[in-house]
Design an enzyme around this catalytic site. Structure first.
Site, PDB file in Angstrom:
ATOM      1  N   ARG A  50      -6.854  -1.584 -12.241  1.00 57.51           N
ATOM      2  CA  ARG A  50      -6.888  -1.995 -10.843  1.00 57.51           C
ATOM      3  C   ARG A  50      -5.878  -1.178 -10.043  1.00 57.51           C
ATOM      4  O   ARG A  50      -4.864  -0.759 -10.581  1.00 57.51           O
ATOM      5  CB  ARG A  50      -6.498  -3.466 -10.717  1.00 57.51           C
ATOM      6  CG  ARG A  50      -7.313  -4.378 -11.575  1.00 57.51           C
ATOM      7  CD  ARG A  50      -6.725  -5.777 -11.530  1.00 57.51           C
ATOM      8  NE  ARG A  50      -7.359  -6.610 -12.552  1.00 57.51           N
ATOM      9  CZ  ARG A  50      -7.050  -7.869 -12.756  1.00 57.51           C
ATOM     10  NH1 ARG A  50      -6.098  -8.455 -12.034  1.00 57.51           N
ATOM     11  NH2 ARG A  50      -7.664  -8.559 -13.689  1.00 57.51           N
ATOM     12  N   ASP A  52      -3.705  -1.993  -6.415  1.00 57.01           N
ATOM     13  CA  ASP A  52      -3.453  -3.135  -5.532  1.00 57.01           C
ATOM     14  C   ASP A  52      -3.895  -2.839  -4.113  1.00 57.01           C
ATOM     15  O   ASP A  52      -4.123  -1.685  -3.730  1.00 57.01           O
ATOM     16  CB  ASP A  52      -1.958  -3.473  -5.551  1.00 57.01           C
ATOM     17  CG  ASP A  52      -1.535  -4.019  -6.892  1.00 57.01           C
ATOM     18  OD1 ASP A  52      -2.186  -4.969  -7.373  1.00 57.01           O
ATOM     19  OD2 ASP A  52      -0.570  -3.480  -7.480  1.00 57.01           O
ATOM     20  N   TYR A 110       0.720   8.666 -11.386  1.00 53.01           N
ATOM     21  CA  TYR A 110       0.852   8.166 -10.018  1.00 53.01           C
ATOM     22  C   TYR A 110       1.824   9.035  -9.247  1.00 53.01           C
ATOM     23  O   TYR A 110       2.774   9.586  -9.830  1.00 53.01           O
ATOM     24  CB  TYR A 110       1.400   6.730 -10.011  1.00 53.01           C
ATOM     25  CG  TYR A 110       0.395   5.652 -10.309  1.00 53.01           C
ATOM     26  CD1 TYR A 110      -0.367   5.093  -9.293  1.00 53.01           C
ATOM     27  CD2 TYR A 110       0.223   5.169 -11.605  1.00 53.01           C
ATOM     28  CE1 TYR A 110      -1.289   4.084  -9.559  1.00 53.01           C
ATOM     29  CE2 TYR A 110      -0.696   4.161 -11.884  1.00 53.01           C
ATOM     30  CZ  TYR A 110      -1.446   3.624 -10.847  1.00 53.01           C
ATOM     31  OH  TYR A 110      -2.355   2.630 -11.102  1.00 53.01           O
ATOM     32  N   ARG A 198       5.787   0.663  -7.921  1.00 51.99           N
ATOM     33  CA  ARG A 198       6.407   0.269  -6.658  1.00 51.99           C
ATOM     34  C   ARG A 198       7.779  -0.361  -6.867  1.00 51.99           C
ATOM     35  O   ARG A 198       8.687  -0.188  -6.058  1.00 51.99           O
ATOM     36  CB  ARG A 198       5.474  -0.670  -5.898  1.00 51.99           C
ATOM     37  CG  ARG A 198       4.215   0.058  -5.395  1.00 51.99           C
ATOM     38  CD  ARG A 198       3.120  -0.896  -5.008  1.00 51.99           C
ATOM     39  NE  ARG A 198       3.549  -1.779  -3.932  1.00 51.99           N
ATOM     40  CZ  ARG A 198       2.857  -2.842  -3.529  1.00 51.99           C
ATOM     41  NH1 ARG A 198       1.698  -3.149  -4.122  1.00 51.99           N
ATOM     42  NH2 ARG A 198       3.297  -3.587  -2.555  1.00 51.99           N
TER      43      ARG A 198
END
Lengths: 245, 245
Positions: A50, A52, A110, A198
């Site tokens: 997933r 977010d 990422y 994050r």
């Protein structure tokens, strides 16, 4: 049964994340709806994982199985014709029937973008976290590099996450200084916990602002305690760059 | 009476251009409303010129006169606090009372971004014109350079424009090849006609696609006939970069 692999780029600004929801717009939901229009079949799309709400992707990967006479090129063109312009299929290919976008993922990369300047940006503001005060990039990079290797990342997981195993192996973690006051954190690992990137970026930012030392990263990792880490950086600076199989 | 000069960045996506309108949201309208909130006065903001609906700016310039005890730093901070995040004041300074953002402008620079790839972009799609077929950059650049100098640009003006004088002096016009399939047209001139940059870019694109030769630019300029030039490129690739005084 044919098995198709998609590489997908999306601007997550207007979506409630990747995962299909009953009432909200999601990336998975949009693509599955387009697949239904093309094939007439209720197809389940399996993402590599997933993302977010508000997170972007340049190389999300997914697969779907379908009993169809249609080839990958037809799906590629029809999906791009049907999808809204903030979701783009970058490639569609037929793969072995055992290929599974989540289970077979070896690593993901990422990137998180920060715009570090005294004055905010209007153009491109939806793609970077604006931090007004000067960041010490060297301290952030020193801290970032301490994340490399195999660690328990529980301290950087969203609190209340149900996941049991929280050990992950980071193969790359560094700050990349870009032009025009942009700076980027890149991390590659064999898997990520919820909010992990994050929460790491929020902590690195506090290090860059001089609120913490780079070395504290080690203590935070050891503590396995979410409350020891920094704030959660906002979603809109985060990009899923690629998934390796 | 104090006179303040603003340099303004904006993402034009959600606005009906620069110029104040009764019912639609515009850049000028938003800033004037914020100035009213700050000063309690109905202040008229004078831009260096209008930008059309959907056009962006990194360095639009404007000035406003105001009988106030407030200094430029207060306006700078208060404007940025009040304005939506797609409009940013990059600087605010006090200038000579005779300074006029439009009349005193010596030259303006625009950039127009094209994304040239077989597959569209989702991220950043609001800042570049997507052209699917391969462009011949060299031909486009050759044509662009023919625009340098003083010419009657009537052929590149929006048809039906009421303006009388259509001669302008172009001091720079070139294609800049960027990374990752982006290409940019940069033009500096002492003034621009309505839709001039977008009509030039539409014509350059047709040259890049092989539908016209670079040399045709000369004939189009000489014709003073809008119907001889190419299509109007979409607004969202266009940026007002800076205004020189």
């Amino acid at each position: 049964m044919k098995n198709f692999k998609l590489i997908i780029e999306y601007d997550g600004t207007c979506y409630h994340g990747w995962q299909r929801q009953k009432t909200e717009q999601t990336i998975q939901g949009e693509i599955e709806q387009a697949l239904f229009t093309i094939s007439g079949l209720k197809i389940t799309l399996t993402g590599s994982g997933r993302t977010d709400s508000g997170v972007h992707a340049l190389g999300q990967t997914a697969n779907f199985k379908c009993d169809t006479h249609l080839g990958p090129d037809v799906f590629f063109k029809a999906l791009n014709a049907l999808l809204p312009d903030d979701i783009v299929i970058k490639s569609c290919e037929m793969v072995d029937e055992n290929f599974h976008a989540r289970f077979n993922a070896k690593s993901k990369t990422y990137r998180y973008w920060i715009y570090n300047h005294s004055i905010p940006k209007a153009v491109g503001r939806q793609y970077a976290w604006f931090i007004r005060h000067p960041l010490n990039y060297d301290a952030m990079n020193m801290a970032a590099r301490l994340l490399s290797g195999t660690h328990d990342f529980k301290a950087f997981e969203a609190s209340g996450s149900p996941r049991s195993g929280t050990e992950r192996t980071v193969t790359k973690a560094e700050m990349i200084r870009s032009t025009n006051h942009y700076v980027c954190f890149e991390i590659e690992a064999n898997g990520f916990l919820r909010f992990m990137v994050r929460n790491i970026v929020g902590t690195l930012a506090e290090i860059g602002l001089g609120k913490r030392t780079a070395d504290e990263i080690k203590d935070i990792l050891r503590s396995c305690d979410r409350s020891k880490a920094g704030v959660t950086a906002p979603a809109h600076g985060l990009f899923l760059i690629r998934v390796e199989y």
